[in-house]
Design a protein around this motif. Structure first.
Motif, mmCIF file in Angstrom:
data_model
loop_
_atom_site.group_PDB
_atom_site.id
_atom_site.type_symbol
_atom_site.label_atom_id
_atom_site.label_comp_id
_atom_site.label_asym_id
_atom_site.label_seq_id
_atom_site.Cartn_x
_atom_site.Cartn_y
_atom_site.Cartn_z
ATOM 1 N N ASP A 104 -2.265 10.235 -3.580
ATOM 2 C CA ASP A 104 -3.341 9.418 -4.158
ATOM 3 C C ASP A 104 -4.449 9.167 -3.136
ATOM 4 O O ASP A 104 -4.198 9.128 -1.944
ATOM 5 C CB ASP A 104 -2.778 8.068 -4.606
ATOM 6 C CG ASP A 104 -1.883 8.193 -5.813
ATOM 7 O OD1 ASP A 104 -2.393 8.105 -6.924
ATOM 8 O OD2 ASP A 104 -0.662 8.412 -5.634
ATOM 9 N N THR A 105 -5.653 8.952 -3.641
ATOM 10 C CA THR A 105 -6.738 8.475 -2.793
ATOM 11 C C THR A 105 -6.547 6.967 -2.642
ATOM 12 O O THR A 105 -6.335 6.267 -3.631
ATOM 13 C CB THR A 105 -8.099 8.726 -3.468
ATOM 14 O OG1 THR A 105 -8.086 10.064 -3.981
ATOM 15 C CG2 THR A 105 -9.239 8.562 -2.485
ATOM 16 N N VAL A 106 -6.599 6.491 -1.411
ATOM 17 C CA VAL A 106 -6.279 5.080 -1.167
ATOM 18 C C VAL A 106 -7.551 4.237 -1.132
ATOM 19 O O VAL A 106 -8.435 4.477 -0.314
ATOM 20 C CB VAL A 106 -5.516 4.941 0.167
ATOM 21 C CG1 VAL A 106 -5.196 3.485 0.432
ATOM 22 C CG2 VAL A 106 -4.234 5.763 0.118
ATOM 23 N N PRO A 107 -7.655 3.237 -2.027
ATOM 24 C CA PRO A 107 -8.821 2.356 -2.004
ATOM 25 C C PRO A 107 -8.763 1.382 -0.828
ATOM 26 O O PRO A 107 -7.709 1.233 -0.202
ATOM 27 C CB PRO A 107 -8.722 1.592 -3.332
ATOM 28 C CG PRO A 107 -7.511 2.087 -4.029
ATOM 29 C CD PRO A 107 -6.687 2.849 -3.051
ATOM 30 N N ARG A 235 9.515 2.985 9.147
ATOM 31 C CA ARG A 235 8.519 4.019 8.897
ATOM 32 C C ARG A 235 8.063 4.013 7.433
ATOM 33 O O ARG A 235 6.921 4.355 7.122
ATOM 34 C CB ARG A 235 9.178 5.371 9.241
ATOM 35 C CG ARG A 235 8.400 6.612 8.917
ATOM 36 C CD ARG A 235 9.167 7.862 9.381
ATOM 37 N NE ARG A 235 10.403 8.111 8.634
ATOM 38 C CZ ARG A 235 10.470 8.731 7.451
ATOM 39 N NH1 ARG A 235 9.368 9.148 6.866
ATOM 40 N NH2 ARG A 235 11.624 8.910 6.848
ATOM 41 N N LEU A 236 8.958 3.622 6.519
ATOM 42 C CA LEU A 236 8.658 3.677 5.089
ATOM 43 C C LEU A 236 8.307 2.299 4.514
ATOM 44 O O LEU A 236 8.470 2.054 3.324
ATOM 45 C CB LEU A 236 9.849 4.302 4.337
ATOM 46 C CG LEU A 236 10.148 5.756 4.716
ATOM 47 C CD1 LEU A 236 11.448 6.238 4.073
ATOM 48 C CD2 LEU A 236 8.994 6.671 4.312
ATOM 49 N N ALA A 293 0.747 -5.537 -1.908
ATOM 50 C CA ALA A 293 0.328 -4.144 -1.718
ATOM 51 C C ALA A 293 -1.114 -4.083 -1.203
ATOM 52 O O ALA A 293 -1.410 -3.361 -0.239
ATOM 53 C CB ALA A 293 0.469 -3.376 -3.033
ATOM 54 N N GLY A 294 -2.014 -4.864 -1.816
ATOM 55 C CA GLY A 294 -3.408 -4.878 -1.368
ATOM 56 C C GLY A 294 -3.527 -5.386 0.055
ATOM 57 O O GLY A 294 -4.288 -4.849 0.866
ATOM 58 N N GLY A 295 -2.758 -6.423 0.371
ATOM 59 C CA GLY A 295 -2.767 -6.977 1.726
ATOM 60 C C GLY A 295 -2.302 -5.958 2.752
ATOM 61 O O GLY A 295 -2.892 -5.818 3.831
ATOM 62 N N LEU A 296 -1.254 -5.214 2.413
ATOM 63 C CA LEU A 296 -0.711 -4.235 3.368
ATOM 64 C C LEU A 296 -1.698 -3.093 3.616
ATOM 65 O O LEU A 296 -1.858 -2.633 4.750
ATOM 66 C CB LEU A 296 0.629 -3.679 2.861
ATOM 67 C CG LEU A 296 1.324 -2.728 3.842
ATOM 68 C CD1 LEU A 296 1.741 -3.446 5.119
ATOM 69 C CD2 LEU A 296 2.529 -2.057 3.207
ATOM 70 N N PRO A 301 -3.319 0.149 7.645
ATOM 71 C CA PRO A 301 -3.834 1.333 6.937
ATOM 72 C C PRO A 301 -2.996 2.593 7.165
ATOM 73 O O PRO A 301 -2.998 3.490 6.317
ATOM 74 C CB PRO A 301 -5.246 1.527 7.517
ATOM 75 C CG PRO A 301 -5.562 0.295 8.285
ATOM 76 C CD PRO A 301 -4.291 -0.428 8.587
ATOM 77 N N ALA A 302 -2.226 2.627 8.264
ATOM 78 C CA ALA A 302 -1.422 3.826 8.550
ATOM 79 C C ALA A 302 -0.397 4.096 7.451
ATOM 80 O O ALA A 302 0.012 5.245 7.253
ATOM 81 C CB ALA A 302 -0.710 3.657 9.893
ATOM 82 N N VAL A 303 0.035 3.044 6.739
ATOM 83 C CA VAL A 303 1.053 3.264 5.710
ATOM 84 C C VAL A 303 0.480 3.098 4.295
ATOM 85 O O VAL A 303 1.226 3.025 3.324
ATOM 86 C CB VAL A 303 2.280 2.327 5.902
ATOM 87 C CG1 VAL A 303 2.943 2.603 7.238
ATOM 88 C CG2 VAL A 303 1.906 0.862 5.766
#
Lengths: 353, 91
Positions: A104-107, A235-236, A293-296, A301-303
């Protein structure tokens, strides 16, 4: 949980190791052979998602990190060879999921992340077990459904809890806000796992964790193994957050259908479990999508891409499990694996051996 | 120990019953925040108290609660996710 029956050569080897005392020469030699046995099981499998030997073995290895397996020494949890074997299996599971799911493209803002996740859920056209349960399922299918679900629901919330120490800030607070509710706000009888257990007892089923594992096919174990794999790997952490977000976002509406079905079949405790999820998850999905999810995505941003990977895994694996059960039921068959030999008789045979 | 329970009775777990109770944060002095979720419910947190039209408390059942904003919920005043099927749009 009770020791399950192995489903192939890897499971046979693994359960034989687990019945031994760690540290003895015989046990160490057998354990050292497990990573290779795991690689062989992965090579034999046409795909690991539907492979019973792989999924059951991974489920047992994961159980060592939760509440353990009856008769198995707790020290096996951190045995290096068992951890290696677990990584072989979960690595193959992750690789298959990544190969089958689009990226997915990440917003970039919490609200746009929430919008994208809600859109992903809305576009999902997977088969609906909830609709089948609502209007069509008979009493036996409802009992099968409870057993299939029990491998997750009797430990509801636990895999995602491993994400808490790996997050910070808004994402961590959001995850905790949801988990507090999952665990009944501190009341043991209101924990979601306890509500589900009450529904199983009402249906005349064994509510102890893992009691149904021998009857649950690979396609259903794969979903639980996936979220445990996310929870066990820092990592996940993006995937565990995305998984919980999509789990909540696809829960309130189906739960309404499920509650209706269980009311129709005269199982009010099971219906109460789903009624609770209608209301709880309508709040959780908002917290999960925007705050967690939005906060993370903003804070880590790496994940960010893995948030969407974890979310897609929910839809993919739910569809796999639902297709499996609906196909069996439409063919007039049971969605469960055939019942195995009596565990007490198996125990007696082992004593003789 | 209340008068209804003998000294040897285990303390019952608080299970949601017909008796309504105020929100968990009510009277705590904690500030109340209301998040207007785009296309979705009102998410209420903090020291709120939820009352019906006759000023009787409604048990929210949890600390953070989602209140219906689209009118389609079957469990009003709470949200049940129906705004999605109703295609409710309000940012």
């Amino acid at each position: 949980m009770r020791q399950p029956q192995p489903r192939g050569p890897l499971g046979e080897d693994l359960l034989a190791v687990l019945r031994e005392e760690p540290g003895t020469p015989g046990a160490e030699a057998r354990a050292a052979a497990l990573p290779a046995a795991a690689r062989a099981a992965v090579s034999r499998a046409a795909g690991v998602l539907g492979d019973d030997d792989v999924q059951l073995s991974l489920f047992v290895l994961h159980a060592l990190h939760y509440q353990g397996v009856d008769g198995v020494d707790d020290r096996w949890e951190s045995d290096p060879e068992l951890l290696r074997a677990r990584e072989v299996l979960s690595g193959a599971l992750e690789a298959q999921l990544r190969a089958e799911l689009p990226a997915d493209t990440v917003p970039g803002t919490p609200q746009s992340v929430a919008d994208a996740l809600f859109a992903m859920a809305a576009e999902d056209d997977g088969p609906s077990l909830a609709r089948h349960l609502s209007g069509r399922a008979d009493d036996e299918q409802a009992r099968e459904f409870l057993q299939l679900k029990s491998v997750y629901q009797l430990m509801e919330g636990d895999p995602h809890t491993w994400g808490i120490p790996r997050l910070s800030g808004r994402a961590k607070a959001g995850l905790i806000e949801i988990q507090v509710d999952e665990y009944g706000g501190g009341s043991a009888s209101r924990m979601h796992s306890a509500l589900f257990a009450a529904g199983m007892r009402e249906a005349g089923l064994d509510d102890s964790y893992g009691s149904a594992v021998d009857r649950v096919p690979a396609e259903w174990l794969a979903g639980v193994n996936t979220v445990t794999m996310f929870g066990l790997h820092r990592r996940l952490r993006g995937a565990v957050v995305g998984h919980l977000a999509m789990y909540e976002m696809t829960s309130s509406v189906p739960s309404r259908f499920l509650a209706r079905g269980f009311h129709r079949l005269g199982l009010p405790a099971a219906a109460a479990f789903y009624d609770e999820h209608v209301e709880a998850d309508a709040a959780h999905e908002q917290i999960a999508a925007r705050d967690m999810a939005g906060g993370l995505v903003v804070e880590d941003p790496a994940v960010a891409a893995d948030v969407f990977f974890g979310a897609r895994c929910v839809l993919h694996l739910d569809a796999l499990a639902a297709r499996h059960a609906l196909a069996r039921w439409e063919a007039g068959e049971s969605a469960l694996r055939p019942a195995t030999a009596e565990p007490s008789r198996r125990g007696a045979a082992e004593l003789v051996r | 120990m209340s008068a209804e329970h003998g000294a040897g009775d285990p303390a019952p777990d608080p299970v949601p019953g017909p008796t309504a109770m105020p929100g968990p944060g009510a009277g705590s002095g904690e500030p109340v925040t209301i998040t207007v979720c785009p296309d979705g419910p009102l998410l209420v947190r903090g020291g709120y108290e939820l009352l019906d039209g006759d000023d009787r408390p409604i048990d929210p059942g949890r600390a953070t609660v989602a209140l219906c904003r689209c009118g389609a919920s079957s469990i009003k005043p709470f949200c049940d996710g129906s705004h999605k099927r109703a295609r409710f749009r309000a940012r």
